[in-house]
Motif scaffolding. Sequence first.
Motif, mmCIF file in Angstrom:
data_model
loop_
_atom_site.group_PDB
_atom_site.id
_atom_site.type_symbol
_atom_site.label_atom_id
_atom_site.label_comp_id
_atom_site.label_asym_id
_atom_site.label_seq_id
_atom_site.Cartn_x
_atom_site.Cartn_y
_atom_site.Cartn_z
ATOM 1 N N ASN A 32 0.803 -1.229 0.000
ATOM 2 C CA ASN A 32 0.000 0.000 0.000
ATOM 3 C C ASN A 32 0.834 1.278 0.000
ATOM 4 O O ASN A 32 0.382 2.318 -0.484
ATOM 5 C CB ASN A 32 -0.950 0.015 1.196
ATOM 6 N N GLN A 33 2.043 1.210 0.521
ATOM 7 C CA GLN A 33 2.873 2.416 0.548
ATOM 8 C C GLN A 33 3.277 2.859 -0.853
ATOM 9 O O GLN A 33 3.603 4.037 -1.072
ATOM 10 C CB GLN A 33 4.117 2.184 1.406
ATOM 11 N N PHE A 34 3.255 1.953 -1.807
ATOM 12 C CA PHE A 34 3.573 2.286 -3.192
ATOM 13 C C PHE A 34 2.312 2.547 -4.006
ATOM 14 O O PHE A 34 2.357 3.225 -5.021
ATOM 15 C CB PHE A 34 4.380 1.161 -3.835
ATOM 16 N N LEU A 35 1.204 2.017 -3.538
ATOM 17 C CA LEU A 35 -0.049 2.140 -4.270
ATOM 18 C C LEU A 35 -0.739 3.473 -3.999
ATOM 19 O O LEU A 35 -1.274 4.111 -4.904
ATOM 20 C CB LEU A 35 -0.977 0.985 -3.878
ATOM 21 N N GLN A 84 6.862 1.131 7.051
ATOM 22 C CA GLN A 84 8.257 0.880 7.416
ATOM 23 C C GLN A 84 8.601 1.357 8.827
ATOM 24 O O GLN A 84 9.561 0.874 9.420
ATOM 25 C CB GLN A 84 9.189 1.553 6.411
ATOM 26 N N LYS A 85 7.817 2.298 9.351
ATOM 27 C CA LYS A 85 8.130 2.867 10.660
ATOM 28 C C LYS A 85 7.139 2.479 11.756
ATOM 29 O O LYS A 85 7.498 2.464 12.933
ATOM 30 C CB LYS A 85 8.189 4.392 10.567
ATOM 31 N N LYS A 120 7.087 -2.294 -5.698
ATOM 32 C CA LYS A 120 7.049 -0.928 -6.223
ATOM 33 C C LYS A 120 7.026 -0.969 -7.748
ATOM 34 O O LYS A 120 6.232 -0.263 -8.396
ATOM 35 C CB LYS A 120 8.259 -0.133 -5.722
ATOM 36 N N ALA A 121 7.854 -1.826 -8.331
ATOM 37 C CA ALA A 121 7.905 -1.944 -9.790
ATOM 38 C C ALA A 121 6.599 -2.491 -10.350
ATOM 39 O O ALA A 121 6.128 -2.037 -11.399
ATOM 40 C CB ALA A 121 9.075 -2.837 -10.197
ATOM 41 N N ALA A 170 1.804 -1.933 -13.532
ATOM 42 C CA ALA A 170 0.355 -2.143 -13.666
ATOM 43 C C ALA A 170 -0.398 -0.831 -13.857
ATOM 44 O O ALA A 170 -1.578 -0.840 -14.199
ATOM 45 C CB ALA A 170 -0.180 -2.873 -12.434
ATOM 46 N N GLY A 171 0.292 0.286 -13.630
ATOM 47 C CA GLY A 171 -0.365 1.584 -13.736
ATOM 48 C C GLY A 171 -1.463 1.739 -12.712
ATOM 49 O O GLY A 171 -2.524 2.316 -12.996
ATOM 50 N N ALA A 172 -1.206 1.245 -11.489
ATOM 51 C CA ALA A 172 -2.255 1.176 -10.467
ATOM 52 C C ALA A 172 -2.109 2.204 -9.358
ATOM 53 O O ALA A 172 -2.764 2.089 -8.323
ATOM 54 C CB ALA A 172 -2.276 -0.229 -9.861
#
Length: 339
Positions: free
Chosen positions: A114-117, A126-127, A328-329, A334-336
């Motif tokens: 979710n941190q990338f989405l 992460q924290k 992340k990639a 996926a362009g999401a």
Amino acid sequence: MSNQVTRRDILQGLAAIGGTSLLATGGTSALAQAGKPAAWPTKPIRVVVPFNAGGATDIIARTIGEALAKRVGQPVVIDNRAGAAGILGTDAVVKAPADGHTLLVSLSTSMLINQFLYTKLPYNPQKDIALVTQIAAAPVTLVVHPSVPANNMKELLAYVKANKGKLSYGSWGVGSYAHLAGAYMSKTMDADMTHAAYKGEAPMIQELIGGQLQMCFSSALNTKPFIDSGKLKAIGVTGKERMEILPKLPTIHEQGVTDDAYAIYGWVAMGAPAGVPKEIVDQLYGHLREIAKDPKVLERTVGAGFMPLMNSPQAFRENYQRDMPIWKALVEEAGAKLD
């Protein structure tokens, strides 16, 4: 990208369960150095599952919760807080007191992806999350409605490409692997498929059986009965190794479709609010290592289509760091990306 959970990881996890990696886990040795362990638990333990009851993650949480309650002498209450791709339940955990009495059992979705989405999250994965253990690797099946004229991955991709704008795929939530993999397929095949997000796997599968969807990625726990009965057609399995409960179903990778998006898979894991004392995490993990040896727990884990891991907090942290660029990639490919 490369496969995020390797055979080596699984073997190391099983070795730790068997007790051969006790020193590497640091659990018992840390307690010995610290002297008398902290009093824990002193009250009932709440395990938050940020998905609906009845799904594979929920079943694993309840199985482990039942065994943990017997070992620690306190009730373990499962609290299903579904919604927003696991964000609501995960946020409730990170804002709870860091005393070891509130735990999280979730998927890589809410704990990592979710941190990338999402552009904004109410928590920082992460924290704000103390990583306890990866309970199991979680490959999934790719299934289609019987009316779809495809029997393998290459035939399915050709069908998707030839039916631009006509097909729909389901997921158990925005940001889930089912969503990302479906979006990736749609984008790479220029298929313009419609994404339908559901509150859990069960309603998604019912819609697929009813013909409202054409395909979805889903756990074997939910798909196997319908694959066996012919109500769904199985196309393949994610990852690079076949599932023990579906040994005849080939992976997508071995069918010659070697895109990293289909070779990776997520995991089901346990976390806690950041700041929980290490000695409590060590005590908890010590119990989990023993629980993982229970034939009943192993049976339910494998029966859900998972590969048992139950690795140490340190191994979890290392895997987490390794997995981040992979997911992340995939989100980018996926362009999401979402607001």
